[in-house]
Scaffold this active site. Structure first.
Site, PDB file in Angstrom:
ATOM      1  N   SER A 135      -3.541 115.066  18.148  1.00  0.00           N
ATOM      2  CA  SER A 135      -2.717 115.577  19.215  1.00  0.00           C
ATOM      3  C   SER A 135      -3.458 116.413  20.252  1.00  0.00           C
ATOM      4  O   SER A 135      -2.958 116.561  21.369  1.00  0.00           O
ATOM      5  CB  SER A 135      -1.593 116.428  18.620  1.00  0.00           C
ATOM      6  OG  SER A 135      -2.109 117.622  18.068  1.00  0.00           O
ATOM      7  N   SER A 154      -5.594 116.342  14.053  1.00  0.00           N
ATOM      8  CA  SER A 154      -5.437 116.536  15.497  1.00  0.00           C
ATOM      9  C   SER A 154      -6.624 117.187  16.197  1.00  0.00           C
ATOM     10  O   SER A 154      -6.647 117.249  17.426  1.00  0.00           O
ATOM     11  CB  SER A 154      -4.191 117.373  15.778  1.00  0.00           C
ATOM     12  OG  SER A 154      -3.037 116.591  15.614  1.00  0.00           O
ATOM     13  N   LYS A 172      -5.352 124.821  24.242  1.00  0.00           N
ATOM     14  CA  LYS A 172      -4.298 123.856  23.934  1.00  0.00           C
ATOM     15  C   LYS A 172      -2.943 124.502  24.214  1.00  0.00           C
ATOM     16  O   LYS A 172      -2.742 125.683  23.905  1.00  0.00           O
ATOM     17  CB  LYS A 172      -4.396 123.421  22.470  1.00  0.00           C
ATOM     18  CG  LYS A 172      -3.442 122.292  22.083  1.00  0.00           C
ATOM     19  CD  LYS A 172      -3.628 121.881  20.607  1.00  0.00           C
ATOM     20  CE  LYS A 172      -2.787 120.660  20.263  1.00  0.00           C
ATOM     21  NZ  LYS A 172      -2.946 120.226  18.859  1.00  0.00           N
TER      22      LYS A 172
END
Lengths: 494, 449
Positions: free
Chosen positions: A158, A182, A78
């Site tokens: 997210s 998320s 990420k």
């Protein structure tokens, strides 16, 4: 040769160790798939040279019969994790050219254990969002589509890039961060497994901060076992993070297949939200039956303060964010828009550098911490947080071992469908997940069914503090009972 | 803990007498090798931005980790101020934007400081003393430094100081004159230096004062105060108070009112001027720093620090008075610096202490002054001084010299024992070696992550 990208992480690991496959071939296969799947926009940066170098080093080690627990395993990271010498943007314009000279603790532990970095994964800007639509580097398109409908869907957020990449076989596993859901929500939307560990289980050092008291890193993978393998490498105490827990990291993989007989599973009545569609209820009921069949005891419980969680979360998280994001001021690194004086420079830089949702949360956070409002908002929200923790503590005191809930109130939705008018519509996505962050508990999302459009739905298991092993054992039971793995049709590589 | 009854020092106005009320916030740089929340060096005078860690520069994802040494120093200081030590305290973020504040917030302690109420006994020139209440002491980060003279249109920032540990020591409004304020800072500085928790070097900015000044008619409630920021010498503290009090009196006697505001002291112009009004005051949006756990320690931690405390100035002074029969004034002069007191004790051993005090105050200090030397740079050792061939009686008689102009006293009557004069160079060398050795020791003290 069989498709190397469809292996599970555990299978790949075993075949690498047995020298049936090479890290090079495994990495190359993934790089090729990534190239084909660029339309998904899951990766915001591909790092093939890094990957090939790391894979070659892994092959050398494996050749000598050496190597760590993740030797040769290709992963996506990420873009919130700082990666040394590799651009790290948090998917914000304000960090569009930022190249850190340091490596986050979590990723450095993955490389220590032999993993291979394929690239950086898309996410909502500064992890603020539930659909990956706030990313300054573009939406992620979910690999999933509704039955008979080509409309692009969100992968959740997210950590939308992470979920999409794992689901679409663009890596064997990925890192995510979870501040209010998320990891768990995008895992549920894309039919994969994601775990948010106990607060303090993974170091936050080197992860771009959103809300420090809620942020926690965790893995995505296609099976419960694979997430267990990854978490073992990611977790551990870090002297550089004062909030990281001084607790030994167990071999989580050993919990896979462990009996759940006699475990008490709480079903919180407050999670049965009014107007919740039957398609959400259905897998929840099934999950209960599956666990019961495996010998667990199902107990109805109450978490009475649940209904306040979302409101309190949307005070605490923005409050911390408003302060955490103050460092992006154009003075030392990142975007700078010149101004006529220093204040003008700050204003121009931050107005141009932050997207709409980030600006909204900074403003909310600034407001709730302001003189005269602090007690009414921030302090009150902290009190709610304490009550939410107590709710869970009471459940554990009753002898409950884990709590079963739906992961999300719906399946994935279309890009642009939610939150364009009222942001609260989007915030409601986190309704089942935020309590877990507020209480600092571990939570895992496991695929358990499909909605009426054929899209994946997940179940969430909430554990006691540092009860990750329980979650892996229980999650594995659900995974086995739910049937074959959910795989999206590869419409993008036709 | 109000100020005890003492001579009310009143300022004359055109219409009334006025009483000045002063409270101080002293920022004392903690003596430590590493910064409060990072392992970067605190050494003074490095190249700009040469002592800056990733944490100090507030790079994305960086986290603070408390330096235990700084906590020990704060607790030690609290003990030296006879203050309440809080076993649990909390670090808060004080949010504001400034180029030399990389995080966009200062980590400080707001609601729950590490040290609570205490007391400082302040000694005046005339030998009298009074007590000043300490409100609290908390730990906080220093900011960096903006450099405005390096470029015609741009400012530069030096982050070497960014993150260095400060103790903010807040007094109660117990001071009633510029003289008292100066004496308070002097005493506080002495205590800090005795404890070794702050070197008190005001020239380097290691001790700075924010001075809160208000005036009132005697017996009236407290007036509106103004805060004079960042005064960096004891002399300026006195001057700033005097001009600020006068300014306030003039306004009030003209029928005006005082606006609560922050002011700056301009030493060159001898005036204070407005920096920002109450309306312009920042809303700092304090909240507990979620990156740090509450700071907690146990009684054993405190007990250990207590056991290691040196003899403090008040105790030493009392002992000098009691055991050596010195006057409180002489004792006060001798204990002002720990090194001086030690020197004196060595000179006095085996001689008449009162004679030795007399020698120190009336001859030795004058000589050091003339040579512009500190006691550590003394050309003669305490041992050599003790062996001065003059009798105690002659040392006693030096007191008469006090009446004579200073100039005439210097360099007279000095009759060192054999080798005394030659000792000059050696002493200098020894001093340098000593300093070097000490620096090495400091460097070895472990910094924290």
């Amino acid at each position: 040769m069989a498709d190397l990208t469809s292996l599970t992480l555990a299978e790949a690991r075993d075949q690498l160790r047995a020298k049936k496959i090479s890290a090079k071939d495994l990495t190359d296969a993934h790089l090729k798939e990534m190239e084909k799947a660029r339309v998904l926009n899951a990766y915001v940066l591909e790092t093939p040279e890094h990957a090939q170098k790391m894979a070659a080093a892994s092959d050398a080690k494996l050749g000598r019969g050496e190597g760590g627990p993740l030797e040769g395993i290709p992963l996506g990271i990420k873009d919130l994790f700082a990666t040394n010498g590799v651009r790290t943007t948090a998917c914000s314009k304000i960090l569009e050219n930022f190249v850190p000279q340091y490596e986050s603790t979590v990723t450095s532990q993955l490389w220590r254990d032999g993993a291979v970095m394929l690239g950086k994964l898309n996410n909502d800007e500064f992890a603020m969002g539930s659909s990956n639509e706030t990313s300054a580097l573009g939406n992620v398109i979910s690999p999933w589509r509704r039955k008979g409908d080509d409309k692009p869907l969100v992968p959740g957020g997210s950590s939308g890039g992470s979920a999409a990449a794992v689901s679409a076989n663009l890596c064997l596993g990925a890192t995510g961060t979870d501040t209010g859901g998320s990891i768990r929500q995008p895992a549920a939307f894309t039919g994969i497994v994601g775990i948010k560990p106990t607060y303090g289980r993974c170091s936050r050092w080197g992860i771009v901060a959103f809300a420090s008291s809620l942020d926690q890193a965790g893995p995505f993978a296609r099976t419960v076992q694979d997430t267990a393998i990854l978490l073992r490498s990611m977790a551990g105490q870090d002297p550089k993070d004062s909030t990281s827990a001084d607790k030994a990291v167990p071999d989580y993989e050993k919990a896979i297949g462990r009996s759940v007989k006699g475990m008490k599973i709480g079903i919180p009545k407050e999670y049965r939200v009014e107007g919740m569609p039957a398609e959400i209820d259905e897998p929840w009921d099934k999950g209960r039956e599956w666990l019961k069949a495996a010998g667990a005891e199902i107990v109805d419980i109450s978490l009475p303060h649940t209904k306040y969680a979302l409101s309190a979360y949307y005070i605490i998280a923005p409050a911390e964010a408003s302060s955490n994001l103050a460092r992006y001021d154009g003075v030392r690194y990142g975007l700078r828009v010149p101004g006529k004086d220093i204040v003008d420079m700050y204003q121009q830089t931050r107005a141009a550098g932050f997207g709409k949702e980030v600006r909204r949360r900074i403003m909310i956070g600034t407001y709730v911490l302001s003189a005269g409002y602090y007690d009414a908002y921030y302090l009150r929200a902290q009190k709610v947080r304490t009550l939410i923790k107590k709710d869970f503590d009471n459940a554990w005191k009753q002898g409950i071992d884990a709590i079963l809930t739906p992961a999300t109130p719906s399946g994935a939705f279309g890009i642009g469908e939610k939150g364009s008018g009222d942001p609260v519509e989007m915030y409601l996505n986190d309704i089942f997940t935020v309590t877990v962050n507020m209480a600092g508990l571990p939570g895992i999302s496991v695929p358990a069914g499909r909605d009426r459009n054929g899209l994946p739905l997940g179940l969430q298991l909430i554990g006691k503090p540092f009860g990750e092993e329980d979650l892996f054992a229980l999650g594995h039971v659900i995974e086995q009972a739910a049937g074959p793995r959910m795989t999206p049709e590869k419409w993008w590589s036709k | 803990m109000n100020a005890p009854v003492r001579n009310p020092k009143l300022l004359k106005g055109d219409k009334h007498d006025w009483q000045v009320v002063i409270g101080m916030e002293i920022h004392a740089q903690v003596t430590s090798n590493a910064k409060l929340f990072s392992g970067a060096s605190t050494e003074f005078g490095g190249e700009p931005n040469s002592h800056v860690s990733l944490v100090d520069a507030a790079m994305p994802g960086m986290l603070p980790v408390i330096n235990k040494k700084c906590v020990e120093q704060a607790v030690k200081t609290g003990l030296g101020l006879k203050a309440k030590i809080n076993k649990k305290s909390v670090f808060d973020r004080k949010n504001y934007f400034y180029p030399d504040l990389p995080q966009g917030y200062q980590i400080s302690q707001f609601k729950h400081p590490v040290v609570g109420e205490g007391i400082v006994t302040v000694d005046m020139q005339d030998g009298s003393s009074f007590e000043v209440g300490i409100e609290r002491l908390h730990l906080e980060q220093d900011a960096g430094k903006s450099l405005h003279d390096q470029h015609p249109s741009m400012s530069y920032v030096d982050l070497n100081r960014s993150g260095v540990a400060l103790m903010e020591i807040v007094s109660k409004p117990d001071l009633r004159s510029a003289e008292e304020a100066k004496a308070y800072v002097t005493k506080l500085r002495t205590i800090l230096r005795y404890l070794g928790t702050c070197d008190g070097d005001m020239e380097k900015g290691n001790l700075r004062a924010d001075v809160n000044v208000s005036v009132r008619k005697p017996g009236d409630p407290l007036g509106t105060r103004c805060e004079i920021k960042n005064v960096n010498s004891i002399r300026f503290i006195g001057q700033a108070i005097e001009v600020e009090a006068r300014r306030q009196i003039d306004i009030l006697e003209d029928g005006g009112k005082i606006d609560q505001e922050t002011r700056l002291f301009d030493a060159a112009k001898g005036e204070t001027r407005s920096m920002r009004s109450k309306e312009e005051a920042h809303d700092y949006r304090y909240f507990p720093d979620p990156d740090l756990l509450p700071l907690e320690f146990d009684d054993a931690f405190i007990a250990k620090l207590k056991a290691d405390l040196p003899e403090l100035p008040d105790e030493k002074k009392a002992r000098f008075v009691k055991d050596f029969g010195l006057s409180p004034y002489d004792a006060g002069v001798l204990i002002a610096e720990r090194e001086t007191a030690a020197f004196f004790e060595e000179v006095a051993s085996g001689r008449d202490p009162k004679a030795a005090a007399n020698f120190m105050i009336n001859e030795f200090f004058g000589r050091l002054n003339k040579e512009d030397k500190t006691i550590e740079q003394s050309p003669i050792s305490a041992e050599q001084a003790r062996h001065d061939r003059r009798s105690d009686r002659r040392w006693h008689d030096l007191r008469q010299d006090r009446q004579r102009p200073l100039r005439n006293r210097l360099g007279r009557g000095w009759r060192p024992a054999r080798g005394g004069r030659e000792a000059w160079h050696e002493a200098g060398d020894r001093h340098r070696r000593h300093r070097k050795g000490r620096r090495r020791y400091h460097r070895e003290e472990p910094g924290q992550g």
